[in-house]
Design an enzyme around this catalytic site. Sequence first.
Site, PDB file in Angstrom:
ATOM      1  N   THR A 117      21.936 -56.033  29.840  1.00 12.07           N
ATOM      2  CA  THR A 117      21.488 -54.769  29.264  1.00 12.07           C
ATOM      3  C   THR A 117      21.511 -54.910  27.753  1.00 12.07           C
ATOM      4  OG1 THR A 117      22.411 -53.511  31.120  1.00 12.07           O
ATOM      5  CG2 THR A 117      21.936 -52.285  29.098  1.00 12.07           C
TER       6      THR A 117
ATOM      7  N   VAL B  51      19.405 -55.041  35.742  1.00  7.35           N
ATOM      8  CA  VAL B  51      19.700 -54.547  37.090  1.00  7.35           C
ATOM      9  C   VAL B  51      20.477 -53.241  37.019  1.00  7.35           C
ATOM     10  CG1 VAL B  51      19.690 -56.846  38.098  1.00  7.35           C
ATOM     11  CG2 VAL B  51      21.841 -55.906  37.231  1.00  7.35           C
TER      12      VAL B  51
ATOM     13  N   PHE C 259      13.525 -49.426  29.970  1.00  3.36           N
ATOM     14  CA  PHE C 259      13.681 -48.811  31.286  1.00  3.36           C
ATOM     15  C   PHE C 259      15.150 -48.791  31.687  1.00  3.36           C
ATOM     16  CE2 PHE C 259      13.555 -48.487  35.871  1.00  3.36           C
ATOM     17  CZ  PHE C 259      12.446 -47.690  36.148  1.00  3.36           C
ATOM     18  N   LYS C 260      15.839 -49.883  31.436  1.00  5.27           N
ATOM     19  CA  LYS C 260      17.262 -49.964  31.771  1.00  5.27           C
ATOM     20  C   LYS C 260      18.071 -48.937  30.982  1.00  5.27           C
ATOM     21  CE  LYS C 260      21.347 -51.645  32.952  1.00  5.27           C
ATOM     22  NZ  LYS C 260      22.018 -51.209  34.183  1.00  5.27           N
ATOM     23  N   LEU C 261      17.784 -48.791  29.711  1.00  6.75           N
ATOM     24  CA  LEU C 261      18.494 -47.800  28.896  1.00  6.75           C
ATOM     25  C   LEU C 261      18.193 -46.389  29.370  1.00  6.75           C
ATOM     26  CD1 LEU C 261      18.101 -49.360  25.339  1.00  6.75           C
ATOM     27  CD2 LEU C 261      20.135 -49.392  26.800  1.00  6.75           C
TER      28      LEU C 261
END
Length: 308
Positions: free
Chosen positions: A106, A132, A183-185
């Site tokens: 991340t 992930v 997108f992960k954040l």
Amino acid sequence: MAQTTQDIRIGWIGLGEMGYGMAKNLHSYLAAHGSHLTVWNRSPGKTDAIKEQGAHVATSIENLASTSNVIFTSLANDAAVENVYEQLVQLASKVQEQIIFVDTSTIHPTTATKVSQLVSAYPQHRYLQCPVFGRPDRAHAGQLIWVASGDAATIEKLQPYFGSMSKNTIDLKTTDVSKASSFKLMGNFFVVGTIELLSEGFALAEKIDIDKSSVLQFVETFFPAPSWIGYSQKIASGSTDKAGGFTVDLGLKDVGHMRKLAADHGAALPTADVAFRNLERLKAQGKGDQDWSSIVEVLREGPDAQRK
């Protein structure tokens, strides 16, 4: 001719709580197909468990790079990612055979772009950004949600390996690897927002003398989502143990990244701002190594503490 599992030699760097769970499942998949995983970790002791399962342990990052044509990384922060990839790209610059790099960390989108540019200086190689979603127990169970960005053909080629570590892949269908980090954040914003909301609710329940088990029962029946139930159980039990979770320090890193991302794009994340202040207060109290659901401890202090 399509490459077989034997043609693909996979290396793994980073065996923290998330990395070990993913690497363990990937190695099991490879072993079932007549191959093995090669691992390297900065702290050598963390390789013992996976070595016992049959994985090979590289003697150095140079050794891993020289024996792998697919390299996964799972690292704690942007500085670690930049440091490791500077070394990997320098090593890969001398190799004509294609090496595929897959980072699952991340990180801020600008870091993903920087690493992608490092790799793209050598057009024979490929770089995918694949963060992930899921806690360490989901990593161990192979039940993560995998997010993929980068070259489409490379993503398709590696899909069986992604599937060995996850229950679902969200392919963003873009070569812009910064999108996966964004997108992960965004996803982690939903998680920290959930923690902040639950912490405020449980703190209120304590103030008005409502039993925590009743609140937990309500959440479990009315909001039966894994994050809601998992964090409610942790808050209700009073556990601050980081085992199987996510620390305040790492939470500050992620929430800081999402706030910067929002600011850079003219968006507002007031919930993240509140959570960030609460995490900062925990850090100042020497609780940076506790689980980030410890936000409830700040809420218990009342509104005066929120203004400090």
